[in-house]
Design a protein around this motif. Structure first.
Motif, PDB file in Angstrom:
ATOM      1  N   VAL A   4       0.850  -1.181   0.000  1.00  0.00           N
ATOM      2  CA  VAL A   4       0.000   0.000   0.000  1.00  0.00           C
ATOM      3  C   VAL A   4       0.888   1.234   0.000  1.00  0.00           C
ATOM      4  O   VAL A   4       1.750   1.386   0.871  1.00  0.00           O
ATOM      5  CB  VAL A   4      -0.938   0.023   1.229  1.00  0.00           C
ATOM      6  N   LEU A   5       0.679   2.087  -0.999  1.00  0.00           N
ATOM      7  CA  LEU A   5       1.359   3.378  -1.045  1.00  0.00           C
ATOM      8  C   LEU A   5       0.466   4.387  -0.343  1.00  0.00           C
ATOM      9  O   LEU A   5      -0.728   4.460  -0.622  1.00  0.00           O
ATOM     10  CB  LEU A   5       1.605   3.806  -2.498  1.00  0.00           C
ATOM     11  N   ASP A  56       4.313   9.305   0.607  1.00  0.00           N
ATOM     12  CA  ASP A  56       5.407   8.574  -0.022  1.00  0.00           C
ATOM     13  C   ASP A  56       5.783   7.294   0.714  1.00  0.00           C
ATOM     14  O   ASP A  56       6.770   6.659   0.374  1.00  0.00           O
ATOM     15  CB  ASP A  56       6.639   9.473  -0.123  1.00  0.00           C
ATOM     16  N   LEU A  57       5.037   6.919   1.710  1.00  0.00           N
ATOM     17  CA  LEU A  57       5.303   5.717   2.484  1.00  0.00           C
ATOM     18  C   LEU A  57       4.739   4.509   1.745  1.00  0.00           C
ATOM     19  O   LEU A  57       3.575   4.500   1.345  1.00  0.00           O
ATOM     20  CB  LEU A  57       4.654   5.847   3.863  1.00  0.00           C
ATOM     21  N   ILE A  72      10.357   4.542   2.225  1.00  0.00           N
ATOM     22  CA  ILE A  72       9.829   5.860   1.892  1.00  0.00           C
ATOM     23  C   ILE A  72      10.396   6.282   0.547  1.00  0.00           C
ATOM     24  O   ILE A  72      11.600   6.135   0.296  1.00  0.00           O
ATOM     25  CB  ILE A  72      10.197   6.893   2.975  1.00  0.00           C
ATOM     26  N   LEU A  73       9.538   6.782  -0.326  1.00  0.00           N
ATOM     27  CA  LEU A  73       9.950   7.394  -1.589  1.00  0.00           C
ATOM     28  C   LEU A  73       9.966   8.904  -1.339  1.00  0.00           C
ATOM     29  O   LEU A  73       8.971   9.593  -1.538  1.00  0.00           O
ATOM     30  CB  LEU A  73       8.973   7.048  -2.709  1.00  0.00           C
ATOM     31  N   ALA A  74      11.094   9.405  -0.877  1.00  0.00           N
ATOM     32  CA  ALA A  74      11.183  10.779  -0.390  1.00  0.00           C
ATOM     33  C   ALA A  74      11.374  11.782  -1.523  1.00  0.00           C
ATOM     34  O   ALA A  74      12.293  11.646  -2.342  1.00  0.00           O
ATOM     35  CB  ALA A  74      12.339  10.903   0.601  1.00  0.00           C
ATOM     36  N   ASP A  75      10.516  12.770  -1.529  1.00  0.00           N
ATOM     37  CA  ASP A  75      10.626  13.885  -2.472  1.00  0.00           C
ATOM     38  C   ASP A  75      11.909  14.635  -2.162  1.00  0.00           C
ATOM     39  O   ASP A  75      12.238  14.882  -1.010  1.00  0.00           O
ATOM     40  CB  ASP A  75       9.411  14.805  -2.303  1.00  0.00           C
ATOM     41  N   ASN A  76      12.636  15.001  -3.191  1.00  0.00           N
ATOM     42  CA  ASN A  76      13.910  15.686  -2.994  1.00  0.00           C
ATOM     43  C   ASN A  76      13.754  17.197  -2.850  1.00  0.00           C
ATOM     44  O   ASN A  76      14.731  17.897  -2.629  1.00  0.00           O
ATOM     45  CB  ASN A  76      14.880  15.338  -4.132  1.00  0.00           C
ATOM     46  N   GLY A  77      12.534  17.709  -2.985  1.00  0.00           N
ATOM     47  CA  GLY A  77      12.261  19.110  -2.727  1.00  0.00           C
ATOM     48  C   GLY A  77      12.667  20.091  -3.805  1.00  0.00           C
ATOM     49  O   GLY A  77      12.681  21.292  -3.573  1.00  0.00           O
ATOM     50  N   SER A  78      12.955  19.606  -4.996  1.00  0.00           N
ATOM     51  CA  SER A  78      13.395  20.497  -6.069  1.00  0.00           C
ATOM     52  C   SER A  78      12.606  20.219  -7.341  1.00  0.00           C
ATOM     53  O   SER A  78      12.523  19.073  -7.783  1.00  0.00           O
ATOM     54  CB  SER A  78      14.890  20.282  -6.354  1.00  0.00           C
ATOM     55  N   LEU A 107      10.701  -4.011  -5.861  1.00  0.00           N
ATOM     56  CA  LEU A 107       9.943  -4.057  -7.115  1.00  0.00           C
ATOM     57  C   LEU A 107       8.623  -3.295  -6.983  1.00  0.00           C
ATOM     58  O   LEU A 107       8.189  -2.631  -7.924  1.00  0.00           O
ATOM     59  CB  LEU A 107       9.715  -5.499  -7.553  1.00  0.00           C
ATOM     60  N   ALA A 108       8.003  -3.362  -5.806  1.00  0.00           N
ATOM     61  CA  ALA A 108       6.791  -2.578  -5.564  1.00  0.00           C
ATOM     62  C   ALA A 108       7.109  -1.086  -5.581  1.00  0.00           C
ATOM     63  O   ALA A 108       6.297  -0.280  -6.058  1.00  0.00           O
ATOM     64  CB  ALA A 108       6.154  -2.983  -4.236  1.00  0.00           C
ATOM     65  N   ALA A 109       8.287  -0.719  -5.097  1.00  0.00           N
ATOM     66  CA  ALA A 109       8.706   0.689  -5.155  1.00  0.00           C
ATOM     67  C   ALA A 109       8.862   1.134  -6.608  1.00  0.00           C
ATOM     68  O   ALA A 109       8.464   2.255  -6.960  1.00  0.00           O
ATOM     69  CB  ALA A 109      10.013   0.887  -4.386  1.00  0.00           C
ATOM     70  N   ASP A 110       9.432   0.275  -7.442  1.00  0.00           N
ATOM     71  CA  ASP A 110       9.542   0.595  -8.875  1.00  0.00           C
ATOM     72  C   ASP A 110       8.158   0.846  -9.470  1.00  0.00           C
ATOM     73  O   ASP A 110       7.946   1.825 -10.198  1.00  0.00           O
ATOM     74  CB  ASP A 110      10.183  -0.565  -9.650  1.00  0.00           C
ATOM     75  N   ASP A 111       7.213  -0.046  -9.169  1.00  0.00           N
ATOM     76  CA  ASP A 111       5.851   0.095  -9.701  1.00  0.00           C
ATOM     77  C   ASP A 111       5.201   1.391  -9.212  1.00  0.00           C
ATOM     78  O   ASP A 111       4.578   2.112  -9.995  1.00  0.00           O
ATOM     79  CB  ASP A 111       4.989  -1.099  -9.291  1.00  0.00           C
ATOM     80  N   ALA A 112       5.347   1.682  -7.922  1.00  0.00           N
ATOM     81  CA  ALA A 112       4.767   2.906  -7.368  1.00  0.00           C
ATOM     82  C   ALA A 112       5.386   4.132  -8.025  1.00  0.00           C
ATOM     83  O   ALA A 112       4.683   5.087  -8.373  1.00  0.00           O
ATOM     84  CB  ALA A 112       4.967   2.949  -5.851  1.00  0.00           C
ATOM     85  N   ALA A 113       6.695   4.101  -8.216  1.00  0.00           N
ATOM     86  CA  ALA A 113       7.393   5.230  -8.837  1.00  0.00           C
ATOM     87  C   ALA A 113       6.912   5.444 -10.272  1.00  0.00           C
ATOM     88  O   ALA A 113       6.701   6.586 -10.697  1.00  0.00           O
ATOM     89  CB  ALA A 113       8.899   4.998  -8.804  1.00  0.00           C
ATOM     90  N   ARG A 114       6.732   4.366 -11.002  1.00  0.00           N
ATOM     91  CA  ARG A 114       6.227   4.494 -12.369  1.00  0.00           C
ATOM     92  C   ARG A 114       4.817   5.092 -12.383  1.00  0.00           C
ATOM     93  O   ARG A 114       4.506   5.942 -13.216  1.00  0.00           O
ATOM     94  CB  ARG A 114       6.241   3.137 -13.068  1.00  0.00           C
ATOM     95  N   ARG A 115       3.962   4.649 -11.447  1.00  0.00           N
ATOM     96  CA  ARG A 115       2.605   5.206 -11.352  1.00  0.00           C
ATOM     97  C   ARG A 115       2.633   6.693 -11.026  1.00  0.00           C
ATOM     98  O   ARG A 115       1.740   7.438 -11.422  1.00  0.00           O
ATOM     99  CB  ARG A 115       1.776   4.447 -10.308  1.00  0.00           C
ATOM    100  N   LEU A 116       3.666   7.121 -10.306  1.00  0.00           N
ATOM    101  CA  LEU A 116       3.825   8.534  -9.975  1.00  0.00           C
ATOM    102  C   LEU A 116       4.473   9.325 -11.109  1.00  0.00           C
ATOM    103  O   LEU A 116       4.673  10.529 -10.995  1.00  0.00           O
ATOM    104  CB  LEU A 116       4.671   8.690  -8.700  1.00  0.00           C
TER     105      LEU A 116
END
Length: 167
Positions: A4-5, A56-57, A72-78, A107-116
């Protein structure tokens, strides 16, 4: 395993995440602390981390609905770096280690990142643990390191290794 993202941060979920963080640290995991620790040692850092990253959790729940792993998929703020995120606080509860949960989490992080709509994920890890080999096995490539930048104790330093994965 169910991922769950951005789960709702309830008091129960917070305590489960904190328990996982404590158990991972005390099992020798390189997640920001040096063992031994108690939940109260980690709580202030956890409160800050979860307050900043509620969207991002990424949490992996086991078949009983309990926290098994998270990151955590942390936003880099830029705005100039909006096409990628930092992957931080990657951990698998010790009772679930060795079952492929870490690989599934990445792999779930990869999928979440692609969805984002992201194009890359970056992370750092502590040298001397061998975890950089794990990250390489899921597609990350070392792009640099800073020698002796992590101090576990006086005279006990480790490199910080920087890795990236293009999605």
């Amino acid at each position: 395993m169910r991922f769950v993202l951005a789960p709702e941060m309830t008091a129960e979920l917070f305590e489960e995440l904190l328990d996982c963080w404590t158990e991972v640290t005390n099992a020798g995991g390189a997640v920001g602390f040096v063992p031994p620790v108690t939940p109260d040692d980690i709580r202030p850092t956890a409160e800050k981390a979860f307050a900043r990253t509620s969207d991002d959790l990424l949490v992996g729940f086991d078949d009983e609905g309990r926290v098994a792993c998270w990151l955590i998929l942390a936003d880099n703020g830029s705005g100039l770096r909006a096409h990628w995120r930092w992957v931080v606080r990657v951990m698998v509860h010790p009772k679930h280690q060795g079952r492929g949960y870490g690989r599934a989490l990445m792999l779930a992080a990869d999928d979440a990142a692609r969805r984002l709509g992201l194009e890359a994920l970056q992370l750092t890890c502590r040298g001397g643990t061998g975890v950089d080999g794990f990250y390489a096995s899921v597609g990350y490539h070392e792009v640099g390191r800073v020698a002796r930048s992590i101090r576990l104790a006086p005279g006990e330093e480790r490199d910080e290794i920087y890795l990236i994965k293009w999605l």
